[in-house]
Design a protein around this motif. Structure first.
Motif, PDB file in Angstrom:
ATOM      1  N   ASP A 129       0.838  -1.203   0.000  1.00 48.59           N
ATOM      2  CA  ASP A 129       0.000   0.000   0.000  1.00 48.59           C
ATOM      3  C   ASP A 129       0.869   1.248   0.000  1.00 48.59           C
ATOM      4  O   ASP A 129       0.703   2.138  -0.841  1.00 48.59           O
ATOM      5  CB  ASP A 129      -0.926  -0.008   1.216  1.00 48.59           C
ATOM      6  CG  ASP A 129      -1.832   1.220   1.267  1.00 48.59           C
ATOM      7  OD1 ASP A 129      -2.365   1.608   0.208  1.00 48.59           O
ATOM      8  OD2 ASP A 129      -2.022   1.774   2.364  1.00 48.59           O
ATOM      9  N   CYS A 130       1.816   1.303   0.913  1.00 49.90           N
ATOM     10  CA  CYS A 130       2.616   2.518   1.108  1.00 49.90           C
ATOM     11  C   CYS A 130       3.517   2.855  -0.076  1.00 49.90           C
ATOM     12  O   CYS A 130       3.753   4.035  -0.365  1.00 49.90           O
ATOM     13  CB  CYS A 130       3.458   2.383   2.373  1.00 49.90           C
ATOM     14  SG  CYS A 130       2.508   2.373   3.907  1.00 49.90           S
ATOM     15  N   PHE A 131       4.027   1.840  -0.769  1.00 51.52           N
ATOM     16  CA  PHE A 131       4.956   2.102  -1.872  1.00 51.52           C
ATOM     17  C   PHE A 131       4.245   2.559  -3.149  1.00 51.52           C
ATOM     18  O   PHE A 131       4.899   2.846  -4.151  1.00 51.52           O
ATOM     19  CB  PHE A 131       5.825   0.868  -2.143  1.00 51.52           C
ATOM     20  CG  PHE A 131       7.185   0.955  -1.511  1.00 51.52           C
ATOM     21  CD1 PHE A 131       7.324   1.251  -0.162  1.00 51.52           C
ATOM     22  CD2 PHE A 131       8.340   0.757  -2.253  1.00 51.52           C
ATOM     23  CE1 PHE A 131       8.578   1.346   0.422  1.00 51.52           C
ATOM     24  CE2 PHE A 131       9.600   0.844  -1.673  1.00 51.52           C
ATOM     25  CZ  PHE A 131       9.719   1.140  -0.334  1.00 51.52           C
ATOM     26  N   VAL A 132       2.914   2.631  -3.107  1.00 52.17           N
ATOM     27  CA  VAL A 132       2.158   3.120  -4.262  1.00 52.17           C
ATOM     28  C   VAL A 132       1.329   4.323  -3.818  1.00 52.17           C
ATOM     29  O   VAL A 132       0.294   4.186  -3.170  1.00 52.17           O
ATOM     30  CB  VAL A 132       1.236   2.020  -4.830  1.00 52.17           C
ATOM     31  CG1 VAL A 132       0.463   2.553  -6.031  1.00 52.17           C
ATOM     32  CG2 VAL A 132       2.044   0.787  -5.222  1.00 52.17           C
ATOM     33  N   ASN A 133       1.833   5.506  -4.097  1.00 52.25           N
ATOM     34  CA  ASN A 133       1.142   6.758  -3.759  1.00 52.25           C
ATOM     35  C   ASN A 133       0.977   6.982  -2.261  1.00 52.25           C
ATOM     36  O   ASN A 133       0.129   7.768  -1.838  1.00 52.25           O
ATOM     37  CB  ASN A 133      -0.236   6.821  -4.434  1.00 52.25           C
ATOM     38  CG  ASN A 133      -0.134   6.970  -5.938  1.00 52.25           C
ATOM     39  OD1 ASN A 133       0.953   6.972  -6.499  1.00 52.25           O
ATOM     40  ND2 ASN A 133      -1.270   7.078  -6.598  1.00 52.25           N
ATOM     41  N   GLY A 134       1.744   6.298  -1.435  1.00 54.55           N
ATOM     42  CA  GLY A 134       1.694   6.531   0.004  1.00 54.55           C
ATOM     43  C   GLY A 134       0.722   5.624   0.731  1.00 54.55           C
ATOM     44  O   GLY A 134      -0.021   4.848   0.126  1.00 54.55           O
ATOM     45  N   ASP A 153      -2.303   5.046   2.006  1.00 54.86           N
ATOM     46  CA  ASP A 153      -3.632   5.638   1.894  1.00 54.86           C
ATOM     47  C   ASP A 153      -4.744   4.600   1.747  1.00 54.86           C
ATOM     48  O   ASP A 153      -5.884   4.951   1.455  1.00 54.86           O
ATOM     49  CB  ASP A 153      -3.685   6.607   0.708  1.00 54.86           C
ATOM     50  CG  ASP A 153      -3.343   5.926  -0.624  1.00 54.86           C
ATOM     51  OD1 ASP A 153      -3.118   4.691  -0.633  1.00 54.86           O
ATOM     52  OD2 ASP A 153      -3.302   6.629  -1.659  1.00 54.86           O
ATOM     53  N   GLY A 154      -4.426   3.331   1.936  1.00 56.60           N
ATOM     54  CA  GLY A 154      -5.434   2.287   1.829  1.00 56.60           C
ATOM     55  C   GLY A 154      -5.901   2.010   0.419  1.00 56.60           C
ATOM     56  O   GLY A 154      -6.890   1.293   0.218  1.00 56.60           O
ATOM     57  N   SER A 155      -5.190   2.528  -0.590  1.00 57.97           N
ATOM     58  CA  SER A 155      -5.636   2.357  -1.983  1.00 57.97           C
ATOM     59  C   SER A 155      -5.619   0.894  -2.421  1.00 57.97           C
ATOM     60  O   SER A 155      -6.437   0.484  -3.246  1.00 57.97           O
ATOM     61  CB  SER A 155      -4.780   3.210  -2.925  1.00 57.97           C
ATOM     62  OG  SER A 155      -3.408   2.866  -2.822  1.00 57.97           O
ATOM     63  N   ILE A 156      -4.718   0.099  -1.860  1.00 56.20           N
ATOM     64  CA  ILE A 156      -4.627  -1.302  -2.257  1.00 56.20           C
ATOM     65  C   ILE A 156      -5.865  -2.097  -1.851  1.00 56.20           C
ATOM     66  O   ILE A 156      -6.138  -3.168  -2.389  1.00 56.20           O
ATOM     67  CB  ILE A 156      -3.357  -1.958  -1.661  1.00 56.20           C
ATOM     68  CG1 ILE A 156      -3.053  -3.269  -2.391  1.00 56.20           C
ATOM     69  CG2 ILE A 156      -3.510  -2.173  -0.153  1.00 56.20           C
ATOM     70  CD1 ILE A 156      -1.726  -3.877  -2.025  1.00 56.20           C
ATOM     71  N   ARG A 191      -4.301   9.035   9.426  1.00 53.24           N
ATOM     72  CA  ARG A 191      -4.369   8.913   7.975  1.00 53.24           C
ATOM     73  C   ARG A 191      -5.834   8.922   7.530  1.00 53.24           C
ATOM     74  O   ARG A 191      -6.703   8.485   8.250  1.00 53.24           O
ATOM     75  CB  ARG A 191      -3.736   7.593   7.503  1.00 53.24           C
ATOM     76  CG  ARG A 191      -2.272   7.438   7.836  1.00 53.24           C
ATOM     77  CD  ARG A 191      -1.834   5.987   7.634  1.00 53.24           C
ATOM     78  NE  ARG A 191      -0.491   5.780   8.158  1.00 53.24           N
ATOM     79  CZ  ARG A 191      -0.222   5.627   9.445  1.00 53.24           C
ATOM     80  NH1 ARG A 191      -1.210   5.638  10.335  1.00 53.24           N
ATOM     81  NH2 ARG A 191       1.021   5.453   9.845  1.00 53.24           N
ATOM     82  N   ARG A 192      -6.046   9.367   6.310  1.00 59.06           N
ATOM     83  CA  ARG A 192      -7.356   9.240   5.686  1.00 59.06           C
ATOM     84  C   ARG A 192      -7.221   8.359   4.454  1.00 59.06           C
ATOM     85  O   ARG A 192      -6.113   8.119   3.972  1.00 59.06           O
ATOM     86  CB  ARG A 192      -7.930  10.622   5.361  1.00 59.06           C
ATOM     87  CG  ARG A 192      -8.343  11.378   6.625  1.00 59.06           C
ATOM     88  CD  ARG A 192      -8.709  12.816   6.364  1.00 59.06           C
ATOM     89  NE  ARG A 192      -9.855  12.959   5.492  1.00 59.06           N
ATOM     90  CZ  ARG A 192     -11.130  12.866   5.905  1.00 59.06           C
ATOM     91  NH1 ARG A 192     -11.400  12.581   7.178  1.00 59.06           N
ATOM     92  NH2 ARG A 192     -12.122  13.055   5.067  1.00 59.06           N
ATOM     93  N   ASP A 193      -8.334   7.865   3.974  1.00 55.53           N
ATOM     94  CA  ASP A 193      -8.336   6.909   2.873  1.00 55.53           C
ATOM     95  C   ASP A 193      -8.427   7.605   1.522  1.00 55.53           C
ATOM     96  O   ASP A 193      -9.147   8.597   1.364  1.00 55.53           O
ATOM     97  CB  ASP A 193      -9.511   5.940   3.019  1.00 55.53           C
ATOM     98  CG  ASP A 193      -9.450   5.136   4.303  1.00 55.53           C
ATOM     99  OD1 ASP A 193      -8.336   4.711   4.676  1.00 55.53           O
ATOM    100  OD2 ASP A 193     -10.510   4.934   4.928  1.00 55.53           O
ATOM    101  N   SER A 194      -7.739   7.044   0.553  1.00 52.94           N
ATOM    102  CA  SER A 194      -7.795   7.584  -0.801  1.00 52.94           C
ATOM    103  C   SER A 194      -9.158   7.307  -1.427  1.00 52.94           C
ATOM    104  O   SER A 194      -9.877   6.389  -1.018  1.00 52.94           O
ATOM    105  CB  SER A 194      -6.717   6.944  -1.672  1.00 52.94           C
ATOM    106  OG  SER A 194      -7.002   5.564  -1.865  1.00 52.94           O
ATOM    107  N   THR A 195      -9.497   8.082  -2.417  1.00 55.78           N
ATOM    108  CA  THR A 195     -10.727   7.853  -3.170  1.00 55.78           C
ATOM    109  C   THR A 195     -10.421   7.316  -4.562  1.00 55.78           C
ATOM    110  O   THR A 195     -11.294   7.276  -5.432  1.00 55.78           O
ATOM    111  CB  THR A 195     -11.551   9.147  -3.291  1.00 55.78           C
ATOM    112  OG1 THR A 195     -10.730  10.173  -3.873  1.00 55.78           O
ATOM    113  CG2 THR A 195     -12.027   9.612  -1.917  1.00 55.78           C
ATOM    114  N   THR A 196      -9.168   6.895  -4.743  1.00 59.64           N
ATOM    115  CA  THR A 196      -8.767   6.307  -6.015  1.00 59.64           C
ATOM    116  C   THR A 196      -7.584   5.384  -5.767  1.00 59.64           C
ATOM    117  O   THR A 196      -7.091   5.262  -4.644  1.00 59.64           O
ATOM    118  CB  THR A 196      -8.386   7.397  -7.038  1.00 59.64           C
ATOM    119  OG1 THR A 196      -8.156   6.793  -8.318  1.00 59.64           O
ATOM    120  CG2 THR A 196      -7.123   8.135  -6.595  1.00 59.64           C
TER     121      THR A 196
END
Length: 349
Positions: free
Chosen positions: A74-79, A81-84, A154-159
């Motif tokens: 998760d962290c190594f892709v755009n930080g 942010d829970g995007s994974i 932290r907050r969650d990404s929307t993408t």
């Protein structure tokens, strides 16, 4: 007139109450990450996460490594942010099907179980990104490794970013030069590359991730290579078979580094950290961690805390997802709408 004033006061009081709540929400979500972010809004969140993680690891020790990897990927892709965690939809392609993730990352059900429990007591408060960061720490502790303070907020990404997931994550076939550059691009030096790679002291690897190493590499112990071929035949028939990443793969320790010293690293990218070059930075670091587990534990904890703070979303960026696998929609819309409605009413009176 009295009726109008009474109605206006009522509307104004309601507006001020909701606006105050709005400001509280903004204030709680702004600023730097802190260790006590949920101390008032969700005081039991850490014990809830720890309990679910411990149960999952007790049920399957491999899950500890899986949750740690999930946080890393998760962290190594755009930080962080829970995007994974976002599932694909008809109109959206997330990161889970990127080459480094497909058939590699797991543990989504555990994160969902934690989120469900947290939502039942603190709805709309705790982000999935924070849950993932704490679960990774608790997984390491559950397998005998070090603890560290996880900063929260932290907050969650929307993408999500499938393209970045295909390029920003280390591949098991990478050489030392490429690994060093990739970690440098993410703000980590050679020492941190080695210590974070030490996460491979737990977990397993599929044969498909190191099959070419068995056919091409010379920097591998011949007896060890023969044992791997027994599980991973050269015809590829055992591609989905797994082997432990080190000799004590259900315990977080420093045995991984000893394996590298004896040319028994499972992945090509692991063994690249030690080639027998006495002056090599990564060689020196591998030897140091092999000799001193407490130093490894301390440095690992520090590197994990640093990684967990990468490019996080705070303040009004992102959202707090209700479900970790899908996006909610815009935050604060209902309150913003009521503010606009009140102002419109006042100016139209």
């Amino acid at each position: 007139m009295a009726s109008f004033l009474s109605s206006s006061r009522s509307k104004f009081s309601s507006f001020m109450l909701e606006f105050s709540l709005f400001l509280v929400l903004i204030g709680a979500a702004s600023g730097q990450l802190t260790p006590n972010f949920y101390s008032s809004s969700c005081p039991n969140v850490l014990s809830t996460i720890q309990s679910v993680v411990q149960s999952a690891v007790n049920n399957e020790s491999r899950m500890g490594a899986s949750l740690l990897r999930l946080h890393f990927h998760d962290c190594f892709v755009n930080g962080c942010d829970g995007s994974i965690l976002l599932n694909d939809t008809a109109n959206f392609t997330g990161e889970q099907t990127a080459l480094p993730n497909v058939n590699s990352v797991r543990g989504f059900d555990i994160i969902d179980a934690i989120k469900s429990q947290v939502e039942s007591s603190c709805a709309g408060v705790v982000s999935c990104a924070d849950i993932l960061a704490v679960a990774a720490r608790d997984s390491v502790v559950a397998l005998g490794g070090p603890s560290w303070t996880v900063l929260l907020g932290r907050r969650d990404s929307t993408t999500a970013n499938r393209s970045a997931a295909n390029t920003n994550l280390p591949a098991p076939s990478m050489n030392l030069s490429n690994l060093t550059q990739l970690f440098l691009d993410h703000g980590f030096n050679a020492q941190e590359l080695v210590v974070l790679s030490g996460a491979h002291t737990i977990g397993v690897a599929k044969c498909s991730t190191f099959q070419t190493r068995l056919a091409q590499d010379t920097n591998i112990n011949s007896t060890f290579a023969a044992s791997l071929r027994a599980t991973c035949p050269s015809d590829g028939s055992g591609a989905n078979n797994t082997v432990p990443l080190d000799k004590t793969s259900t315990t977080f320790d420093n045995v991984y580094f000893n394996d590298l010293l004896t040319q028994q690293g499972v992945l090509h990218s692991d063994q690249e950290l030690f080639s027998g070059n006495a002056t090599g930075i990564t060689d020196t670091q591998v030897s140091s961690y092999n000799s001193n587990s407490s130093t490894f534990f301390t440095d690992f904890a520090n590197a994990m805390q640093k990684m967990g703070n990468m490019s996080v979303l705070t303040g009004t960026s992102g959202e707090i997802r209700t479900s970790c696998s899908r996006i909610n929609g815009a935050s604060f819309n209902s309150i913003e709408s009521k503010i606009i409605d009140f102002i419109t009413t006042v100016f139209d009176m």
